[in-house]
Design a protein around this motif. Structure first.
Motif, short mmCIF file in Angstrom:
data_model
loop_
_atom_site.label_atom_id
_atom_site.label_comp_id
_atom_site.label_asym_id
_atom_site.label_seq_id
_atom_site.Cartn_x
_atom_site.Cartn_y
_atom_site.Cartn_z
N ARG A 35 -8.38 14.45 19.08
CA ARG A 35 -8.75 13.11 18.66
C ARG A 35 -7.63 12.51 17.82
NH1 ARG A 35 -14.23 12.33 19.75
NH2 ARG A 35 -13.45 10.24 20.13
N GLU A 36 -7.45 11.23 17.95
CA GLU A 36 -6.43 10.51 17.19
C GLU A 36 -7.14 9.42 16.36
OE1 GLU A 36 -2.31 8.05 17.95
OE2 GLU A 36 -3.61 8.49 19.64
N VAL A 37 -6.96 9.49 15.06
CA VAL A 37 -7.55 8.52 14.15
C VAL A 37 -6.43 7.85 13.37
CG1 VAL A 37 -9.18 8.12 12.27
CG2 VAL A 37 -9.64 9.92 13.96
N MET A 70 0.85 -1.17 0.00
CA MET A 70 0.00 0.00 0.00
C MET A 70 0.89 1.23 0.00
SD MET A 70 -3.00 0.88 2.61
CE MET A 70 -2.53 2.15 3.73
N ALA A 71 0.66 2.10 -0.90
CA ALA A 71 1.45 3.33 -0.99
C ALA A 71 1.05 4.25 0.15
CB ALA A 71 1.20 4.01 -2.32
N THR A 72 2.03 4.92 0.73
CA THR A 72 1.73 5.81 1.85
C THR A 72 2.08 7.26 1.56
OG1 THR A 72 3.86 5.31 2.85
CG2 THR A 72 1.97 4.02 3.61
N ALA A 73 2.37 7.58 0.33
CA ALA A 73 2.71 8.95 -0.02
C ALA A 73 1.55 9.87 0.33
CB ALA A 73 3.03 9.06 -1.51
N GLY A 74 1.85 10.97 0.97
CA GLY A 74 0.84 11.95 1.31
C GLY A 74 0.09 11.65 2.58
N ARG A 75 0.39 10.54 3.24
CA ARG A 75 -0.30 10.19 4.46
C ARG A 75 0.53 10.57 5.66
NH1 ARG A 75 -2.39 4.31 2.58
NH2 ARG A 75 -3.28 5.13 0.71
N GLU A 76 -0.16 10.90 6.72
CA GLU A 76 0.53 11.12 7.98
C GLU A 76 1.09 9.78 8.42
OE1 GLU A 76 0.81 14.09 9.74
OE2 GLU A 76 0.03 14.93 7.90
N ARG A 77 2.23 9.81 9.04
CA ARG A 77 2.83 8.59 9.55
C ARG A 77 2.64 8.52 11.05
NH1 ARG A 77 3.41 4.82 6.35
NH2 ARG A 77 5.09 4.00 7.59
N ASP A 78 2.65 7.32 11.60
CA ASP A 78 2.53 7.14 13.03
C ASP A 78 3.75 7.71 13.72
OD1 ASP A 78 1.60 6.10 15.54
OD2 ASP A 78 3.09 4.51 15.30
N SER A 79 3.54 8.66 14.61
CA SER A 79 4.66 9.28 15.30
C SER A 79 4.68 8.91 16.77
CB SER A 79 4.58 10.80 15.17
OG SER A 79 3.40 11.26 15.79
N GLY A 80 3.59 8.34 17.26
CA GLY A 80 3.51 8.01 18.66
C GLY A 80 3.43 9.23 19.55
N ASP A 81 3.08 10.41 18.98
CA ASP A 81 3.08 11.65 19.72
C ASP A 81 1.75 11.95 20.40
OD1 ASP A 81 5.66 12.15 18.96
OD2 ASP A 81 5.09 13.34 17.22
N GLY A 82 0.76 11.06 20.28
CA GLY A 82 -0.50 11.29 20.96
C GLY A 82 -1.57 11.81 20.02
N ALA A 83 -2.50 12.55 20.59
CA ALA A 83 -3.69 12.97 19.86
C ALA A 83 -3.37 13.99 18.77
CB ALA A 83 -4.70 13.56 20.83
N ALA A 84 -4.18 13.94 17.73
CA ALA A 84 -4.07 14.88 16.61
C ALA A 84 -4.85 16.15 16.94
CB ALA A 84 -4.62 14.22 15.35
N ALA A 85 -4.97 17.02 15.93
CA ALA A 85 -5.72 18.26 16.10
C ALA A 85 -7.12 17.96 16.63
CB ALA A 85 -5.81 19.00 14.77
N GLY A 86 -7.62 18.80 17.49
CA GLY A 86 -8.95 18.59 18.04
C GLY A 86 -8.97 17.59 19.17
N ASP A 128 -8.80 7.15 18.91
CA ASP A 128 -8.20 7.38 20.22
C ASP A 128 -7.60 6.09 20.80
OD1 ASP A 128 -8.94 10.06 20.00
OD2 ASP A 128 -10.87 9.71 20.99
N GLY A 129 -6.98 5.31 19.90
CA GLY A 129 -6.29 4.10 20.32
C GLY A 129 -7.15 2.87 20.48
N ARG A 130 -8.44 2.99 20.26
CA ARG A 130 -9.36 1.85 20.40
C ARG A 130 -9.97 1.49 19.05
NH1 ARG A 130 -12.58 3.13 25.98
NH2 ARG A 130 -10.72 3.12 27.28
N GLU A 131 -10.21 0.21 18.88
CA GLU A 131 -10.81 -0.25 17.62
C GLU A 131 -12.17 0.39 17.42
OE1 GLU A 131 -12.29 -4.35 15.47
OE2 GLU A 131 -10.83 -4.48 17.09
N HIS A 132 -12.33 0.98 16.24
CA HIS A 132 -13.60 1.62 15.88
C HIS A 132 -14.34 0.82 14.83
CE1 HIS A 132 -16.34 4.61 14.13
NE2 HIS A 132 -16.37 5.08 15.37
N SER A 133 -13.63 0.38 13.80
CA SER A 133 -14.23 -0.45 12.75
C SER A 133 -13.13 -1.22 12.04
CB SER A 133 -15.02 0.41 11.75
OG SER A 133 -14.19 1.39 11.15
#
Length: 99
Positions: free
Chosen positions: A19-21, A1-17, A79-84
């Motif tokens: 929430r972490e998706v 799977m190509a990942t160009a243009g995607r945010e990478r996992d940084s382990g830095d916690g929640a994103a903007a707002g 937020d670190g929990r399975e959603h779907s």
């Protein structure tokens, strides 16, 4: 799977707002690209930058991801929990992000 243009996992916690998706993926996963497109669109509606993590590439430092989720990818974590899994439950994700 190509990942160009995607945010990478940084382990830095929640994103903007606050929430972490995260989309858990695997190279060659047939549904992962489609799931990313849908997930990215929903997250942008809420000003959130989603991240994508290849469970195989991350296995050395996070083996629990592949062990727990590797047989049902793609998996959306909210937020670190399975959603779907297997597809993005857009209606539910929007409702959960709106809370």
């Amino acid at each position: 799977m190509a990942t160009a243009g995607r945010e990478r996992d940084s382990g830095d916690g929640a994103a903007a707002g606050g929430r972490e998706v995260t989309l858990l993926t695997r190279e060659g996963c047939g549904g992962c690209d489609a799931a990313w497109e849908r997930l990215d669109l929903v997250c942008k509606e809420f000003g959130i930058a989603a991240s994508a993590v290849d469970v195989d590439a991350a296995a050395a430092r996070r083996p629990e991801l592949r062990a727990e989720f590797g047989d049902r990818l793609p998996v959306v974590l909210l937020d670190g929990r399975e959603h779907s899994y297997w597809e993005v439950d857009e209606e539910r994700l929007r409702a959960d992000l709106a809370r």
